[in-house]
Design a protein around this motif. Sequence first.
Motif, short mmCIF file in Angstrom:
data_model
loop_
_atom_site.label_atom_id
_atom_site.label_comp_id
_atom_site.label_asym_id
_atom_site.label_seq_id
_atom_site.Cartn_x
_atom_site.Cartn_y
_atom_site.Cartn_z
N ASP A 5 17.83 8.78 1.01
CA ASP A 5 17.92 8.24 -0.35
C ASP A 5 17.05 7.00 -0.49
OD1 ASP A 5 19.65 10.22 -1.11
OD2 ASP A 5 21.46 9.05 -0.67
N GLU A 6 17.02 6.18 0.58
CA GLU A 6 16.22 4.96 0.55
C GLU A 6 14.73 5.29 0.42
OE1 GLU A 6 14.95 1.76 3.85
OE2 GLU A 6 17.11 2.02 3.62
N ARG A 7 14.27 6.28 1.19
CA ARG A 7 12.85 6.66 1.13
C ARG A 7 12.49 7.29 -0.21
NH1 ARG A 7 10.33 6.83 6.33
NH2 ARG A 7 8.91 8.50 5.75
N VAL A 8 13.44 8.05 -0.80
CA VAL A 8 13.20 8.65 -2.11
C VAL A 8 13.07 7.57 -3.17
CG1 VAL A 8 14.21 10.13 -3.90
CG2 VAL A 8 14.26 10.86 -1.52
N GLU A 9 13.93 6.54 -3.10
CA GLU A 9 13.86 5.44 -4.06
C GLU A 9 12.54 4.68 -3.92
OE1 GLU A 9 15.81 4.87 -6.66
OE2 GLU A 9 16.84 6.71 -6.03
N THR A 10 12.12 4.47 -2.66
CA THR A 10 10.83 3.80 -2.43
C THR A 10 9.70 4.65 -2.99
OG1 THR A 10 11.75 2.88 -0.39
CG2 THR A 10 9.37 2.77 -0.65
N LEU A 11 9.79 5.96 -2.79
CA LEU A 11 8.77 6.86 -3.32
C LEU A 11 8.71 6.78 -4.84
CD1 LEU A 11 6.82 9.34 -3.20
CD2 LEU A 11 8.85 10.77 -3.25
N LYS A 12 9.87 6.80 -5.50
CA LYS A 12 9.91 6.72 -6.95
C LYS A 12 9.31 5.41 -7.46
CE LYS A 12 13.98 9.63 -7.74
NZ LYS A 12 15.37 9.65 -8.22
N LYS A 13 9.64 4.32 -6.76
CA LYS A 13 9.15 3.00 -7.18
C LYS A 13 7.63 2.92 -7.03
CE LYS A 13 9.20 -1.49 -5.25
NZ LYS A 13 8.51 -1.45 -4.10
N LEU A 14 7.12 3.37 -5.89
CA LEU A 14 5.68 3.31 -5.65
C LEU A 14 4.92 4.25 -6.59
CD1 LEU A 14 5.66 3.17 -1.75
CD2 LEU A 14 5.28 1.28 -3.34
N TRP A 15 5.52 5.41 -6.87
CA TRP A 15 4.88 6.37 -7.78
C TRP A 15 4.81 5.79 -9.19
CZ3 TRP A 15 2.14 10.60 -6.98
CH2 TRP A 15 1.89 11.46 -8.05
N ALA A 16 5.87 5.11 -9.62
CA ALA A 16 5.89 4.50 -10.95
C ALA A 16 4.89 3.36 -11.04
CB ALA A 16 7.30 4.01 -11.28
N GLU A 17 4.60 2.70 -9.91
CA GLU A 17 3.63 1.61 -9.91
C GLU A 17 2.20 2.14 -9.99
OE1 GLU A 17 4.32 -0.80 -6.49
OE2 GLU A 17 6.28 -1.48 -7.19
N GLY A 18 2.02 3.43 -9.78
CA GLY A 18 0.70 4.01 -9.92
C GLY A 18 -0.05 4.19 -8.62
N LEU A 19 0.62 4.05 -7.48
CA LEU A 19 -0.07 4.23 -6.20
C LEU A 19 -0.37 5.71 -5.99
CD1 LEU A 19 1.07 1.33 -5.75
CD2 LEU A 19 1.29 1.96 -3.36
N SER A 20 -1.43 5.98 -5.25
CA SER A 20 -1.79 7.37 -4.96
C SER A 20 -0.87 7.92 -3.88
CB SER A 20 -3.24 7.45 -4.49
OG SER A 20 -3.38 6.86 -3.22
N ALA A 21 -0.89 9.24 -3.73
CA ALA A 21 -0.05 9.89 -2.72
C ALA A 21 -0.43 9.43 -1.32
CB ALA A 21 -0.15 11.40 -2.85
N SER A 22 -1.71 9.21 -1.08
CA SER A 22 -2.15 8.73 0.24
C SER A 22 -1.62 7.33 0.52
CB SER A 22 -3.67 8.73 0.32
OG SER A 22 -4.18 10.02 0.15
N GLN A 23 -1.66 6.47 -0.49
CA GLN A 23 -1.18 5.10 -0.31
C GLN A 23 0.34 5.09 -0.08
OE1 GLN A 23 -2.65 3.60 -4.02
NE2 GLN A 23 -4.48 2.69 -3.09
N ILE A 24 1.05 5.94 -0.80
CA ILE A 24 2.50 6.02 -0.63
C ILE A 24 2.83 6.53 0.78
CG2 ILE A 24 4.60 7.16 -1.44
CD1 ILE A 24 3.32 7.15 -4.25
N ALA A 25 2.09 7.55 1.23
CA ALA A 25 2.34 8.10 2.57
C ALA A 25 2.10 7.04 3.63
CB ALA A 25 1.44 9.31 2.80
N ALA A 26 1.08 6.20 3.44
CA ALA A 26 0.79 5.15 4.41
C ALA A 26 1.91 4.11 4.44
CB ALA A 26 -0.55 4.50 4.09
N GLN A 27 2.45 3.78 3.27
CA GLN A 27 3.51 2.77 3.23
C GLN A 27 4.84 3.31 3.76
OE1 GLN A 27 4.08 0.57 -0.36
NE2 GLN A 27 1.96 -0.14 -0.44
N LEU A 28 5.12 4.57 3.49
CA LEU A 28 6.37 5.15 4.00
C LEU A 28 6.29 5.38 5.50
CD1 LEU A 28 7.26 7.78 1.26
CD2 LEU A 28 8.41 5.61 1.71
N GLY A 29 5.16 5.80 5.99
CA GLY A 29 4.97 6.06 7.41
C GLY A 29 5.68 7.33 7.85
N GLY A 30 5.03 8.10 8.72
CA GLY A 30 5.63 9.32 9.25
C GLY A 30 5.68 10.47 8.26
N VAL A 31 4.90 10.37 7.21
CA VAL A 31 4.88 11.41 6.19
C VAL A 31 3.44 11.60 5.74
CG1 VAL A 31 5.32 9.82 4.27
CG2 VAL A 31 5.98 12.19 4.06
#
Length: 172
Positions: A5-31
Amino acid sequence: MNWTDERVETLKKLWAEGLSASQIAAQLGGVSRNAVIGKVHRLKLSSRGRAASPRTRQKKAPQATTNAPSTARRPRNTRPVTATIGATALQAQFEEEPVARTYLRPVSDVVVPISRKLSLVQLTEVTCKWPNGDPLSEEFSFCGNEAGESGPYCNYHSRIAYQPVSERRRAR
């Protein structure tokens, strides 16, 4: 990789900020980037903010030309934008017709050998294995001339079977 749930919330927040999928994957790590895209698709997160809003260019109506020189100056950081109407590359007009060129191989030193018309069981290691005719007909045979050690065909059929690379490229 499990989506907590924590990673999903982080994903939603970063996606809403306009980050690309590559940038989100780098920040989440392991994905991977594709995992992020898949999760966004499953969550149906289509609307998103923009990291940096691009300048929107508005089309101006064409102005009537006057003979008076323009005294208005453009700001330094803007540049004129050229607009094209339609696919102009397809509208190109050519004055000359294209010329089709055919390249013929020189006919010098070509001697067509008389075939010995051997059957499959009559072929040996030194006979030409060039097929003559339709394999399903009664008259089907092989060349049968001496092939030597250069390959499976006689000199004449070797020239047909093995063409130099430059001639094949030229024929295209």
